[in-house]
Write an enzyme that holds these catalytic residues in place. Sequence first.
Site, PDB file in Angstrom:
ATOM      1  N   LYS A  43      -7.483   3.198  13.704  1.00 17.69           N
ATOM      2  CA  LYS A  43      -7.781   3.058  12.281  1.00 17.69           C
ATOM      3  C   LYS A  43      -7.532   1.595  11.923  1.00 17.69           C
ATOM      4  O   LYS A  43      -6.390   1.170  11.736  1.00 17.69           O
ATOM      5  CB  LYS A  43      -6.901   3.989  11.434  1.00 17.69           C
ATOM      6  CG  LYS A  43      -7.314   3.967   9.966  1.00 17.69           C
ATOM      7  CD  LYS A  43      -6.672   5.099   9.200  1.00 17.69           C
ATOM      8  CE  LYS A  43      -7.249   5.241   7.803  1.00 17.69           C
ATOM      9  NZ  LYS A  43      -7.347   4.017   7.028  1.00 17.69           N
ATOM     10  N   CYS A  79      27.970 -28.057   3.709  1.00 15.94           N
ATOM     11  CA  CYS A  79      27.731 -27.075   4.766  1.00 15.94           C
ATOM     12  C   CYS A  79      28.642 -25.856   4.589  1.00 15.94           C
ATOM     13  O   CYS A  79      29.856 -26.022   4.439  1.00 15.94           O
ATOM     14  CB  CYS A  79      27.984 -27.726   6.121  1.00 15.94           C
ATOM     15  SG  CYS A  79      27.957 -26.539   7.476  1.00 15.94           S
ATOM     16  N   ASP A 137       0.811  -1.217   0.000  1.00 15.10           N
ATOM     17  CA  ASP A 137       0.000   0.000   0.000  1.00 15.10           C
ATOM     18  C   ASP A 137       0.843   1.266   0.000  1.00 15.10           C
ATOM     19  O   ASP A 137       0.515   2.248  -0.657  1.00 15.10           O
ATOM     20  CB  ASP A 137      -0.866   0.060   1.265  1.00 15.10           C
ATOM     21  CG  ASP A 137      -2.052  -0.859   1.126  1.00 15.10           C
ATOM     22  OD1 ASP A 137      -2.132  -1.565   0.111  1.00 15.10           O
ATOM     23  OD2 ASP A 137      -2.891  -0.856   2.042  1.00 15.10           O
ATOM     24  N   ALA A 138       1.934   1.234   0.772  1.00 18.71           N
ATOM     25  CA  ALA A 138       2.749   2.444   0.902  1.00 18.71           C
ATOM     26  C   ALA A 138       3.285   2.868  -0.459  1.00 18.71           C
ATOM     27  O   ALA A 138       3.324   4.049  -0.794  1.00 18.71           O
ATOM     28  CB  ALA A 138       3.894   2.201   1.883  1.00 18.71           C
ATOM     29  N   GLU A 139       3.662   1.856  -1.268  1.00 19.36           N
ATOM     30  CA  GLU A 139       4.202   2.140  -2.597  1.00 19.36           C
ATOM     31  C   GLU A 139       3.072   2.673  -3.498  1.00 19.36           C
ATOM     32  O   GLU A 139       3.237   3.649  -4.221  1.00 19.36           O
ATOM     33  CB  GLU A 139       4.814   0.850  -3.167  1.00 19.36           C
ATOM     34  CG  GLU A 139       5.258   0.926  -4.606  1.00 19.36           C
ATOM     35  CD  GLU A 139       6.498   1.784  -4.790  1.00 19.36           C
ATOM     36  OE1 GLU A 139       7.091   2.218  -3.781  1.00 19.36           O
ATOM     37  OE2 GLU A 139       6.855   2.046  -5.958  1.00 19.36           O
ATOM     38  N   CYS A 183      31.319 -26.001   7.586  1.00 15.32           N
ATOM     39  CA  CYS A 183      32.331 -27.045   7.788  1.00 15.32           C
ATOM     40  C   CYS A 183      32.579 -27.891   6.553  1.00 15.32           C
ATOM     41  O   CYS A 183      33.462 -28.748   6.557  1.00 15.32           O
ATOM     42  CB  CYS A 183      31.947 -27.942   8.964  1.00 15.32           C
ATOM     43  SG  CYS A 183      30.542 -29.011   8.620  1.00 15.32           S
ATOM     44  N   LYS A 232      -1.584   8.540  10.448  1.00 12.39           N
ATOM     45  CA  LYS A 232      -1.067   7.191  10.175  1.00 12.39           C
ATOM     46  C   LYS A 232       0.195   6.869  10.957  1.00 12.39           C
ATOM     47  O   LYS A 232       0.926   7.743  11.397  1.00 12.39           O
ATOM     48  CB  LYS A 232      -0.799   7.058   8.679  1.00 12.39           C
ATOM     49  CG  LYS A 232      -2.080   7.039   7.862  1.00 12.39           C
ATOM     50  CD  LYS A 232      -2.074   5.852   6.957  1.00 12.39           C
ATOM     51  CE  LYS A 232      -3.220   5.890   5.975  1.00 12.39           C
ATOM     52  NZ  LYS A 232      -3.006   4.979   4.868  1.00 12.39           N
ATOM     53  N   ARG A 287     -17.690  -1.121   0.427  1.00 12.22           N
ATOM     54  CA  ARG A 287     -17.721   0.294   0.112  1.00 12.22           C
ATOM     55  C   ARG A 287     -17.773   0.544  -1.386  1.00 12.22           C
ATOM     56  O   ARG A 287     -18.413   1.492  -1.841  1.00 12.22           O
ATOM     57  CB  ARG A 287     -16.474   0.925   0.725  1.00 12.22           C
ATOM     58  CG  ARG A 287     -16.273   2.351   0.391  1.00 12.22           C
ATOM     59  CD  ARG A 287     -15.383   2.970   1.456  1.00 12.22           C
ATOM     60  NE  ARG A 287     -15.027   4.311   1.099  1.00 12.22           N
ATOM     61  CZ  ARG A 287     -13.837   4.651   0.641  1.00 12.22           C
ATOM     62  NH1 ARG A 287     -12.917   3.731   0.479  1.00 12.22           N
ATOM     63  NH2 ARG A 287     -13.585   5.892   0.342  1.00 12.22           N
TER      64      ARG A 287
HETATM   65  S1  IVH Z   1     -14.638   6.855   9.777  1.00  9.06           S
HETATM   66  C1  IVH Z   1     -16.887   9.758   7.420  1.00  9.06           C
HETATM   67  N1  IVH Z   1     -13.331   5.448  11.569  1.00  9.06           N
HETATM   68  O1  IVH Z   1     -10.507   4.081   6.955  1.00  9.06           O
HETATM   69  C2  IVH Z   1     -15.852   8.946   8.070  1.00  9.06           C
HETATM   70  N2  IVH Z   1     -12.936   4.961   9.281  1.00  9.06           N
HETATM   71  O2  IVH Z   1     -11.050   6.515   4.560  1.00  9.06           O
HETATM   72  C3  IVH Z   1     -15.808   7.586   7.512  1.00  9.06           C
HETATM   73  N3  IVH Z   1     -11.362   3.106   8.897  1.00  9.06           N
HETATM   74  O3  IVH Z   1     -11.697   2.565   4.523  1.00  9.06           O
HETATM   75  C4  IVH Z   1     -14.763   6.720   8.054  1.00  9.06           C
HETATM   76  N4  IVH Z   1     -10.979   2.679  11.016  1.00  9.06           N
HETATM   77  O4  IVH Z   1     -13.087   1.799   6.563  1.00  9.06           O
HETATM   78  C5  IVH Z   1     -13.542   5.660  10.251  1.00  9.06           C
HETATM   79  N5  IVH Z   1     -12.270   4.275  13.274  1.00  9.06           N
HETATM   80  C6  IVH Z   1     -12.491   4.483  11.968  1.00  9.06           C
HETATM   81  C7  IVH Z   1     -11.851   3.709  10.977  1.00  9.06           C
HETATM   82  C8  IVH Z   1     -12.091   3.989   9.627  1.00  9.06           C
HETATM   83  C9  IVH Z   1     -10.702   2.324   9.771  1.00  9.06           C
HETATM   84  C10 IVH Z   1     -11.245   3.004   7.435  1.00  9.06           C
HETATM   85  C11 IVH Z   1     -12.535   3.059   6.682  1.00  9.06           C
HETATM   86  C12 IVH Z   1     -12.121   3.604   5.351  1.00  9.06           C
HETATM   87  C13 IVH Z   1     -10.940   4.443   5.686  1.00  9.06           C
HETATM   88  C14 IVH Z   1     -11.351   5.891   5.734  1.00  9.06           C
END
Ligand code: IVH
Length: 684
Positions: free
Chosen positions: A123, A415, A35-37, A418, A321, A144
Amino acid sequence: MDVPPTAAARAAALRCEIAAHDYAYYVLAAPTVPDAEYDRLFRELQALEAEYPALQTPDSPTRRVGGAPRSDLPAVRHAVPMLSIRTETDAGPGGATAFDLRVRRELKLAADDPPVEYNAELKFDGIAMSLRYEAGVLARAATRGDGEVGEDVTPNVRTIRAIPLRLLGAAPAVLEVRGEVFMRRDEFERLNERQRAEGGKVFVNPRNATAGFVRQLDPRVTAMRPLSFFAYGVGEVAGWVLPGSQSELLDALAAWGLPVSAERAVVRGADGLLAFHARVAGRRDALPFDIDGVVYKVDSIALQERLGFVTREPRWACAHKFPAQEELTTVEGIEVQVGRTGKLTPVARLAPVFVGGVTVSNATLHNEDFVRSLDLRIGDRVTVRRAGDVIPQIVAVQSHARSADVTPFAMPLHCPACGSRVLRDEAEKDHRCTGGLFCPAQRKQALLHFAGRRAMDIEGLGDKLVDALVEQSLVHTPADLFKLGLGTLANLPRMAGKSAANLLAALDKARSTTLARFIYALGIRHVGESTARDLARHFASLDALLAADEAELQAVPDVGPVVAQSVARFCAEPHNREVIAQLRAAGVSWTEGEALRPTAAAGPAAGRTFVLTGTLPTLTRERAAEMIVAAGGKVSAAVSKKTDYVVAGTEAGGKLDRAQALGVAVIDEAALRRLLETATSPDN
Ligand code: IVH
């Protein structure tokens, strides 16, 4: 403004690359980069488009949020869109301050107005999910998708036990619960172990495994997977008046029987946000699941309404983050290490990379099959994952972007330490050096094991010293350690007279030990600390153990045929008997029969399993373990449902969390002593 051709070409290349990653991620569910990349590529494209608006094409990946819904799952239009949240660019303390400042400015607060109250949350690193309850019954579950339209995954989500099919108590006409489906790290490791054993697909991380199971087509497959859920908000609501704050909203969801993480807090101002951030960052490894940061939300719903949204992100929330748990790096070489039992372990030497909060430059490759299953070559770009207290792992190889000059890896036939022949142990899929104690690498590891804290506990006999002693042929067997003199030791590199004397004192101290420690120190294959204790308890004397045949050994509780054979073979080997005789002659001793106290089998600790964690006020962990064992109990390294007590001291970490999660009794040193008293007092 004219667009320089290099910028246009770069934007086109980025669009192409991102589209390929999107396809791999969302359609194939087989991501190609961490993801970071991906985020870096995405941000680079966003920046280019911001600088040269002419570069914005309607098909640019920056035009959409989230992934395209998969065509073979029914589409669901969300009644209330599933928004994303802004990520603070400053990952340091500045992130929290910037967010608080923005909120205060938008709310037109003066400097002397009181601090804003926030609900700080984790998060969760999983899959966003919308659960629609109608009259309290789970009616639909949707991913989503692009935020507007998601996929209907109701049958799969119904199999997740953490998600109630019916809400507790009186429920509103409509309640859309928003939250995250995820997989605990231990469940993920177990899943991959199983997949590996069965030759199935191995997952890169818990989130990818979760995504796969949530979106696949046969709910019976999802049902077999250990998925969890945490609620963090709501979508459409009818027939219920929302409480005044996010924190109360979460309380209400919890009261309906929905899982809500307890790791949340209402805090005040930027200082409060920062304190929460620091606290969670310090506990990240101890949490049983992955998080990629924390989320801050203005607690008051009225203030949230005043703040509103910018495009598709609320102004009242942000993500702060933590360092990424997966990063790309290059395998610069593969080295083969020889362990105590001769097992050859390939280890990848990596271009140093900052991942999961530490710099990683090595990753174990376990065995040849592991290297094969990854199709890893020297020179490859790889994804390295470090999460929790799990050692860093290479989880994916970028074989699609492989250069021509990579070299395949093969286990050596001889090895590296040895030169003895290497044999493959088919049953265990391992390669082993046949050199035994002739092999300096095995000898070094055997000596380090012998001297280890849980074995003979020879303080000060570390890596470097053992290297020197073996390389100068001063020590061949553990018994030779006790023959070392002050003169010899003082002549070794980096050994001053004082440290030589200290080592001699440590050796002297180590001479008096326990039978269990001695058996463990011998380094017999398959005999760990707990088996060594079982053997000591059962035989009570070393001579009885040395005389036992396989059948007698199998009479020991928890000793099966593999362990029995290994012990019998070790004891039958004249060389080993000679070393043992020399150790005894050198004065290594213990009280025989000590472990066979009649009360041990019947005491209150009998049949109970203990796990020790943290620093106890007066006892060392070793001493506490000895006391537990003397009282008939068992000490285990990991907390499971079978654990009876976790004995926790200060700075107890993940084991304490796990105990609490599993509902295992947690006691302190004083309680342990009380518990053991009745077991040991008749003897003392
Ligand atoms: S709130 C309107 N709370 O992070 C706010 N999101 O872009 C809507 N996520 O993929 C999100 N933990 O699924 C909220 N405690 C948390 C969260 C969280 C993870 C995820 C969420 C979404 C992304 C937000």
